[in-house]
Scaffold this motif. Structure first.
Motif, PDB file in Angstrom:
ATOM      1  N   PHE A  24      -0.309  35.349  -3.653  1.00  0.00           N
ATOM      2  CA  PHE A  24       0.467  35.160  -2.427  1.00  0.00           C
ATOM      3  C   PHE A  24      -0.166  35.921  -1.268  1.00  0.00           C
ATOM      4  CE2 PHE A  24       3.625  37.013   0.423  1.00  0.00           C
ATOM      5  CZ  PHE A  24       4.146  35.863   0.986  1.00  0.00           C
ATOM      6  N   LEU A  25      -0.604  37.155  -1.515  1.00  0.00           N
ATOM      7  CA  LEU A  25      -1.210  37.955  -0.453  1.00  0.00           C
ATOM      8  C   LEU A  25      -2.503  37.328   0.055  1.00  0.00           C
ATOM      9  CD1 LEU A  25      -0.630  41.563  -1.820  1.00  0.00           C
ATOM     10  CD2 LEU A  25       0.640  40.376  -0.035  1.00  0.00           C
ATOM     11  N   GLU A  26      -3.259  36.698  -0.846  1.00  0.00           N
ATOM     12  CA  GLU A  26      -4.533  36.099  -0.451  1.00  0.00           C
ATOM     13  C   GLU A  26      -4.355  34.796   0.317  1.00  0.00           C
ATOM     14  OE1 GLU A  26      -6.736  35.607  -4.015  1.00  0.00           O
ATOM     15  OE2 GLU A  26      -7.005  37.757  -4.326  1.00  0.00           O
ATOM     16  N   THR A  27      -3.331  34.002  -0.037  1.00  0.00           N
ATOM     17  CA  THR A  27      -3.233  32.656   0.531  1.00  0.00           C
ATOM     18  C   THR A  27      -2.063  32.452   1.495  1.00  0.00           C
ATOM     19  OG1 THR A  27      -1.974  31.910  -1.386  1.00  0.00           O
ATOM     20  CG2 THR A  27      -4.363  31.596  -1.449  1.00  0.00           C
ATOM     21  N   CYS A  28      -0.907  33.006   1.214  1.00  0.00           N
ATOM     22  CA  CYS A  28       0.309  32.639   1.959  1.00  0.00           C
ATOM     23  C   CYS A  28       0.810  33.707   2.923  1.00  0.00           C
ATOM     24  CB  CYS A  28       1.440  32.318   0.982  1.00  0.00           C
ATOM     25  SG  CYS A  28       1.065  30.977  -0.130  1.00  0.00           S
ATOM     26  N   LEU A  29       0.345  34.927   2.833  1.00  0.00           N
ATOM     27  CA  LEU A  29       0.907  35.994   3.644  1.00  0.00           C
ATOM     28  C   LEU A  29       0.615  35.805   5.132  1.00  0.00           C
ATOM     29  CD1 LEU A  29       2.433  38.678   3.800  1.00  0.00           C
ATOM     30  CD2 LEU A  29       0.229  39.806   3.635  1.00  0.00           C
ATOM     31  N   VAL A  30      -0.614  35.476   5.466  1.00  0.00           N
ATOM     32  CA  VAL A  30      -0.993  35.352   6.878  1.00  0.00           C
ATOM     33  C   VAL A  30      -0.221  34.216   7.559  1.00  0.00           C
ATOM     34  CG1 VAL A  30      -2.908  34.905   8.456  1.00  0.00           C
ATOM     35  CG2 VAL A  30      -3.229  36.422   6.508  1.00  0.00           C
ATOM     36  N   PRO A  31      -0.115  33.018   6.965  1.00  0.00           N
ATOM     37  CA  PRO A  31       0.708  31.986   7.628  1.00  0.00           C
ATOM     38  C   PRO A  31       2.178  32.382   7.752  1.00  0.00           C
ATOM     39  CG  PRO A  31      -0.696  30.983   5.975  1.00  0.00           C
ATOM     40  CD  PRO A  31      -0.827  32.457   5.823  1.00  0.00           C
ATOM     41  N   PHE A  32       2.733  33.043   6.735  1.00  0.00           N
ATOM     42  CA  PHE A  32       4.134  33.472   6.806  1.00  0.00           C
ATOM     43  C   PHE A  32       4.317  34.508   7.906  1.00  0.00           C
ATOM     44  CE2 PHE A  32       7.747  36.115   5.636  1.00  0.00           C
ATOM     45  CZ  PHE A  32       8.715  35.160   5.410  1.00  0.00           C
ATOM     46  N   ALA A  33       3.385  35.459   8.007  1.00  0.00           N
ATOM     47  CA  ALA A  33       3.500  36.518   9.011  1.00  0.00           C
ATOM     48  C   ALA A  33       3.311  35.969  10.434  1.00  0.00           C
ATOM     49  CB  ALA A  33       2.476  37.613   8.729  1.00  0.00           C
ATOM     50  N   THR A  34       2.454  34.971  10.603  1.00  0.00           N
ATOM     51  CA  THR A  34       2.282  34.395  11.938  1.00  0.00           C
ATOM     52  C   THR A  34       3.475  33.540  12.338  1.00  0.00           C
ATOM     53  OG1 THR A  34       1.023  32.577  10.976  1.00  0.00           O
ATOM     54  CG2 THR A  34      -0.233  34.424  11.896  1.00  0.00           C
ATOM     55  N   ASP A  35       4.146  32.919  11.361  1.00  0.00           N
ATOM     56  CA  ASP A  35       5.348  32.139  11.668  1.00  0.00           C
ATOM     57  C   ASP A  35       6.540  33.028  12.009  1.00  0.00           C
ATOM     58  OD1 ASP A  35       3.966  29.820  11.242  1.00  0.00           O
ATOM     59  OD2 ASP A  35       4.735  29.500   9.203  1.00  0.00           O
ATOM     60  N   HIS A  36       6.553  34.247  11.477  1.00  0.00           N
ATOM     61  CA  HIS A  36       7.676  35.170  11.681  1.00  0.00           C
ATOM     62  C   HIS A  36       7.159  36.521  12.184  1.00  0.00           C
ATOM     63  CE1 HIS A  36       9.902  32.197   9.461  1.00  0.00           C
ATOM     64  NE2 HIS A  36       9.023  32.278   8.486  1.00  0.00           N
ATOM     65  N   PRO A  37       6.721  36.592  13.449  1.00  0.00           N
ATOM     66  CA  PRO A  37       6.160  37.851  13.952  1.00  0.00           C
ATOM     67  C   PRO A  37       7.215  38.936  14.176  1.00  0.00           C
ATOM     68  CG  PRO A  37       6.256  36.245  15.699  1.00  0.00           C
ATOM     69  CD  PRO A  37       6.665  35.531  14.439  1.00  0.00           C
ATOM     70  N   ASP A  38       8.501  38.583  14.197  1.00  0.00           N
ATOM     71  CA  ASP A  38       9.550  39.577  14.432  1.00  0.00           C
ATOM     72  C   ASP A  38       9.910  40.357  13.166  1.00  0.00           C
ATOM     73  OD1 ASP A  38      10.486  37.192  13.385  1.00  0.00           O
ATOM     74  OD2 ASP A  38      12.516  37.498  14.154  1.00  0.00           O
ATOM     75  N   ILE A  39       9.389  39.944  12.001  1.00  0.00           N
ATOM     76  CA  ILE A  39       9.682  40.646  10.740  1.00  0.00           C
ATOM     77  C   ILE A  39       8.426  41.389  10.290  1.00  0.00           C
ATOM     78  CG2 ILE A  39      10.420  40.394   8.355  1.00  0.00           C
ATOM     79  CD1 ILE A  39      11.711  37.739   9.144  1.00  0.00           C
ATOM     80  N   PRO A  40       8.432  42.721  10.338  1.00  0.00           N
ATOM     81  CA  PRO A  40       7.272  43.458   9.830  1.00  0.00           C
ATOM     82  C   PRO A  40       7.235  43.422   8.302  1.00  0.00           C
ATOM     83  CG  PRO A  40       8.909  44.970  10.703  1.00  0.00           C
ATOM     84  CD  PRO A  40       9.409  43.589  10.970  1.00  0.00           C
ATOM     85  N   ILE A  41       6.034  43.297   7.750  1.00  0.00           N
ATOM     86  CA  ILE A  41       5.851  43.222   6.301  1.00  0.00           C
ATOM     87  C   ILE A  41       4.945  44.369   5.882  1.00  0.00           C
ATOM     88  CG2 ILE A  41       5.031  41.817   4.392  1.00  0.00           C
ATOM     89  CD1 ILE A  41       5.537  39.361   6.152  1.00  0.00           C
ATOM     90  N   ASP A  42       5.463  45.240   5.022  1.00  0.00           N
ATOM     91  CA  ASP A  42       4.682  46.354   4.479  1.00  0.00           C
ATOM     92  C   ASP A  42       4.131  45.959   3.116  1.00  0.00           C
ATOM     93  OD1 ASP A  42       5.390  47.880   6.672  1.00  0.00           O
ATOM     94  OD2 ASP A  42       7.088  48.809   5.650  1.00  0.00           O
ATOM     95  N   ILE A  43       2.860  46.227   2.897  1.00  0.00           N
ATOM     96  CA  ILE A  43       2.220  45.963   1.614  1.00  0.00           C
ATOM     97  C   ILE A  43       1.861  47.307   1.008  1.00  0.00           C
ATOM     98  CG2 ILE A  43       0.346  44.771   0.440  1.00  0.00           C
ATOM     99  CD1 ILE A  43       2.248  42.925   1.989  1.00  0.00           C
TER     100      ILE A  43
END
Length: 123
Positions: A24-43
């Motif tokens: 998920f981190l390699e493929t889906c995280l960047v599109p999800f984070a760009t779609d929802h910039p108001d939610i910070p995601i900590d890894i």
């Protein structure tokens, strides 16, 4: 405005139960984070631990979910589900919407003619 204040993903680099989270981190995280910039995601890396997902809400307690052996798409669906939640627990209503006191305006009836004068009933 989302009720989520922060997402935290915790995983291990070598554990087999974290494979779906790593995919998920390699493929889906960047599109999800760009779609929802108001939610910070900590890894966060947690060596030797099962993967977990923590959702912090603005006006509700945090939710901690295990992502053990979850596939990449399951992790994405989990993030979407907790993004859409308010964070509050689901409450079961035990009473009906009717109170003990009758309505002052009277009961609503279908096919009521609202443009004509009504009679006032006092009881």
């Amino acid at each position: 405005m989302s009720s989520v204040s922060r997402f935290s993903l915790r995983y291990c680099l070598h554990s087999g139960s974290s494979r779906g989270v790593r995919d998920f981190l390699e493929t889906c995280l960047v599109p999800f984070a760009t779609d929802h910039p108001d939610i910070p995601i900590d890894i966060l890396l947690q060596p030797g631990r099962h993967p977990t997902f923590l959702a912090d809400y603005v006006e509700a307690p945090s939710r901690l979910v295990s992502l053990r052996n979850a596939a990449r798409l399951e992790v994405l669906e989990m993030l979407k589900r907790y993004r859409d939640m308010s964070g509050h627990r689901v409450r079961r209503f035990t009473q009906r919407g009717m109170g003990k006191t009758p309505s002052v305006q009277g009961e609503w009836q279908p096919y009521q003619k609202l443009d004509q004068p009504h009679e006032i009933v006092r009881g």
